[in-house]
Design a protein around this motif. Sequence first.
Motif, mmCIF file in Angstrom:
data_model
loop_
_atom_site.group_PDB
_atom_site.id
_atom_site.type_symbol
_atom_site.label_atom_id
_atom_site.label_comp_id
_atom_site.label_asym_id
_atom_site.label_seq_id
_atom_site.Cartn_x
_atom_site.Cartn_y
_atom_site.Cartn_z
ATOM 1 N N HIS A 1 0.811 -1.219 0.000
ATOM 2 C CA HIS A 1 0.000 0.000 0.000
ATOM 3 C C HIS A 1 0.846 1.271 0.000
ATOM 4 O O HIS A 1 0.394 2.315 -0.481
ATOM 5 C CB HIS A 1 -0.938 0.010 1.209
ATOM 6 N N HIS A 2 2.063 1.204 0.525
ATOM 7 C CA HIS A 2 2.931 2.381 0.537
ATOM 8 C C HIS A 2 3.463 2.701 -0.852
ATOM 9 O O HIS A 2 4.077 3.759 -1.053
ATOM 10 C CB HIS A 2 4.096 2.173 1.497
ATOM 11 N N HIS A 3 3.261 1.786 -1.787
ATOM 12 C CA HIS A 3 3.755 1.957 -3.158
ATOM 13 C C HIS A 3 2.619 1.841 -4.176
ATOM 14 O O HIS A 3 2.839 1.424 -5.316
ATOM 15 C CB HIS A 3 4.844 0.927 -3.447
ATOM 16 N N ASP A 4 1.421 2.205 -3.772
ATOM 17 C CA ASP A 4 0.245 2.193 -4.660
ATOM 18 C C ASP A 4 -0.053 0.805 -5.207
ATOM 19 O O ASP A 4 -0.600 0.662 -6.312
ATOM 20 C CB ASP A 4 0.444 3.167 -5.844
ATOM 21 N N ALA A 5 0.284 -0.217 -4.433
ATOM 22 C CA ALA A 5 0.141 -1.596 -4.903
ATOM 23 C C ALA A 5 -0.635 -2.433 -3.894
ATOM 24 O O ALA A 5 -0.849 -2.028 -2.753
ATOM 25 C CB ALA A 5 1.519 -2.220 -5.160
ATOM 26 N N VAL A 6 -1.038 -3.608 -4.345
ATOM 27 C CA VAL A 6 -1.701 -4.593 -3.490
ATOM 28 C C VAL A 6 -1.280 -5.986 -3.957
ATOM 29 O O VAL A 6 -0.977 -6.196 -5.116
ATOM 30 C CB VAL A 6 -3.244 -4.478 -3.549
ATOM 31 N N GLY A 7 -1.299 -6.926 -3.009
ATOM 32 C CA GLY A 7 -0.981 -8.310 -3.354
ATOM 33 C C GLY A 7 -1.740 -9.268 -2.456
ATOM 34 O O GLY A 7 -1.896 -9.001 -1.265
ATOM 35 N N PRO A 8 -2.236 -10.381 -2.997
ATOM 36 C CA PRO A 8 -2.990 -11.332 -2.175
ATOM 37 C C PRO A 8 -2.092 -12.130 -1.247
ATOM 38 O O PRO A 8 -0.906 -12.332 -1.515
ATOM 39 C CB PRO A 8 -3.649 -12.242 -3.217
ATOM 40 N N MET A 9 -2.676 -12.575 -0.127
ATOM 41 C CA MET A 9 -1.991 -13.381 0.885
ATOM 42 C C MET A 9 -0.677 -12.710 1.301
ATOM 43 O O MET A 9 -0.721 -11.585 1.759
ATOM 44 C CB MET A 9 -1.805 -14.820 0.403
ATOM 45 N N ALA A 10 0.483 -13.336 1.133
ATOM 46 C CA ALA A 10 1.736 -12.688 1.542
ATOM 47 C C ALA A 10 1.971 -11.401 0.778
ATOM 48 O O ALA A 10 2.633 -10.490 1.266
ATOM 49 C CB ALA A 10 2.911 -13.641 1.362
ATOM 50 N N GLY A 11 1.443 -11.340 -0.433
ATOM 51 C CA GLY A 11 1.469 -10.098 -1.205
ATOM 52 C C GLY A 11 2.843 -9.660 -1.675
ATOM 53 O O GLY A 11 3.054 -8.487 -1.970
ATOM 54 N N VAL A 12 3.782 -10.587 -1.798
ATOM 55 C CA VAL A 12 5.171 -10.212 -2.059
ATOM 56 C C VAL A 12 5.369 -9.791 -3.521
ATOM 57 O O VAL A 12 4.959 -10.491 -4.457
ATOM 58 C CB VAL A 12 6.113 -11.378 -1.691
ATOM 59 N N ILE A 13 5.991 -8.623 -3.677
ATOM 60 C CA ILE A 13 6.395 -8.110 -4.991
ATOM 61 C C ILE A 13 7.855 -7.700 -4.887
ATOM 62 O O ILE A 13 8.211 -6.872 -4.049
ATOM 63 C CB ILE A 13 5.546 -6.903 -5.427
ATOM 64 N N SER A 14 8.708 -8.283 -5.723
ATOM 65 C CA SER A 14 10.126 -7.933 -5.738
ATOM 66 C C SER A 14 10.449 -7.203 -7.047
ATOM 67 O O SER A 14 9.629 -7.177 -7.969
ATOM 68 C CB SER A 14 10.988 -9.187 -5.558
ATOM 69 N N PRO A 15 11.630 -6.600 -7.148
ATOM 70 C CA PRO A 15 11.889 -5.651 -8.240
ATOM 71 C C PRO A 15 11.677 -6.166 -9.653
ATOM 72 O O PRO A 15 11.190 -5.417 -10.510
ATOM 73 C CB PRO A 15 13.357 -5.267 -8.011
ATOM 74 N N SER A 16 12.013 -7.421 -9.935
ATOM 75 C CA SER A 16 11.902 -7.888 -11.319
ATOM 76 C C SER A 16 10.612 -8.660 -11.596
ATOM 77 O O SER A 16 10.458 -9.257 -12.664
ATOM 78 C CB SER A 16 13.107 -8.754 -11.699
ATOM 79 N N MET A 17 9.671 -8.638 -10.649
ATOM 80 C CA MET A 17 8.388 -9.306 -10.892
ATOM 81 C C MET A 17 7.503 -8.458 -11.797
ATOM 82 O O MET A 17 7.485 -7.223 -11.698
ATOM 83 C CB MET A 17 7.661 -9.559 -9.574
ATOM 84 N N PRO A 18 6.748 -9.104 -12.686
ATOM 85 C CA PRO A 18 5.791 -8.355 -13.503
ATOM 86 C C PRO A 18 4.596 -7.913 -12.671
ATOM 87 O O PRO A 18 4.188 -8.600 -11.730
ATOM 88 C CB PRO A 18 5.379 -9.363 -14.573
ATOM 89 N N VAL A 19 4.060 -6.758 -13.027
ATOM 90 C CA VAL A 19 2.899 -6.226 -12.330
ATOM 91 C C VAL A 19 1.859 -5.732 -13.326
ATOM 92 O O VAL A 19 2.182 -5.279 -14.422
ATOM 93 C CB VAL A 19 3.274 -5.068 -11.372
ATOM 94 N N LEU A 20 0.606 -5.843 -12.921
ATOM 95 C CA LEU A 20 -0.505 -5.277 -13.668
ATOM 96 C C LEU A 20 -0.573 -3.783 -13.369
ATOM 97 O O LEU A 20 -0.412 -3.373 -12.219
ATOM 98 C CB LEU A 20 -1.809 -5.945 -13.247
#
Length: 469
Positions: A143-162
């Motif tokens: 949420h601090h980066h205008d994002a959301v993710g289910p469960m653990a919600g982990v997003i790392s730098p090279s992951m694709p995002v919608l």
Amino acid sequence: MKEQGKLQVVNVGLASFAEAIRASGAQVVQVQWAPPAQGDRAAGAALAALVGNGKVQAANARAFAAYAKAQPVLEGVGIARTCVPRMSARTILHAGPPIAWRRMCGPMQGAIAGAILYEGWARNEREARALAASGKLRFAPCHHHDAVGPMAGVISPSMPVLIVRNGARGNRAFSNLNEGLGKVLRFGANGPEVIARLRWMRDTLAPALAAALKVLGPLELKPLMAQALHMGDEVHNRNAAASGLLLKRLVPALLKSGASAGDAAACCEFVAGNDHFFLNLSMAACKAMMDAAASVPGSSLVSAMCRNGVEFGIRLSGTGDRWFTAPAPVVEGLYFPGYSKADAAGDLGDSAITETAGLGGFAMAAAPAIVKFVGGTPADALANTLAMGHITHGRNGAFTLPALNFGGTPAGIDARKVLDNAILPVINTGIAHKRAGVGQIGAGVTHAPLACFAQAIIALERSLRRGAR
């Protein structure tokens, strides 16, 4: 309930009670009442100052209008480090309010270890966990980066995002791609098959989806979500119709995109085999809608709800980026054979943004079949939606429910009404095992903790009092 000149009032707060009396002019014969905030005197005093407050009412109207006018569109697929705001090369995002590595639940630690392996920052899980504990990485809420993710919600730098843009205001929201069910990163799994799938999603699925969207153009999500509600989804834990509708739009564009026949077939097969694929899009759309309603001074409407497996957190529009937290509940629900509540992690994930936006548990009347997954009966699903009407600012006419004669979903959670009516926001959710990598062990229905709303109301009242000086 008015009957033969008498009024029966059940489970309402003082403000709602007084309003019902004035409207009916009837004799009260029965009242079931509980003190606001379970008798918390500070919260009760703050609530008394905010109920009927003209500034709060006006602020809520502005926030709700911005939410209702939002037009989320899927405009692309990108790589997190290049398009997610403030995403540094050594940042890993997670679900829920802020939390340090040492306090994270098992599934979140497992997912972060998996992200480290995926990025190539460690050779094995032991090294990955040591790096995570070393202080050399930055962890931050999605949420601090205008994002959301289910469960653990982990997003790392090279992951694709919608990439979802609010066409009405221009703000953007982001989410990762849904991996499907089974051994997946969001439940803390980080074995070789999980990492291989994530890299295929980055190297094949994401570029193919991006190419298809260039052919298709920006895809309006609100009409698609509205249609899915008419087909039995509530676009949180049931996304079968929405995922199918999305695939119907993507396939022709994918075939025209120049993607190889093999890649196109593999991508179509992956999406078609994952009824939850649309979930992450639904979450990003709801995030874009709720961010439009955020940071309206004086508003008591909830702009975010999320969980990290240890704490449940909410934000109010009128208090900006501040979090109000309480222990995350362990979910009551239907557990898979061999598992019980004793095996469960605390409630987890950013997916409660759907309920914040009037979907998910608030729209269960549209999805009676979901009770086969989360427990209860179709009557319970309808009752959950009806109950949420007592704690919301209004209804979203864009999201209509056949079971309510096509009335809109209750939306715009008003923290004042939560305290006054002692009705907690309902959330339907998956249940993760408390150990990393075991995966989903059930699903159920839970509620946001009252303590979050008591804290928020106290803070809002103080901010308004300071502003009046």
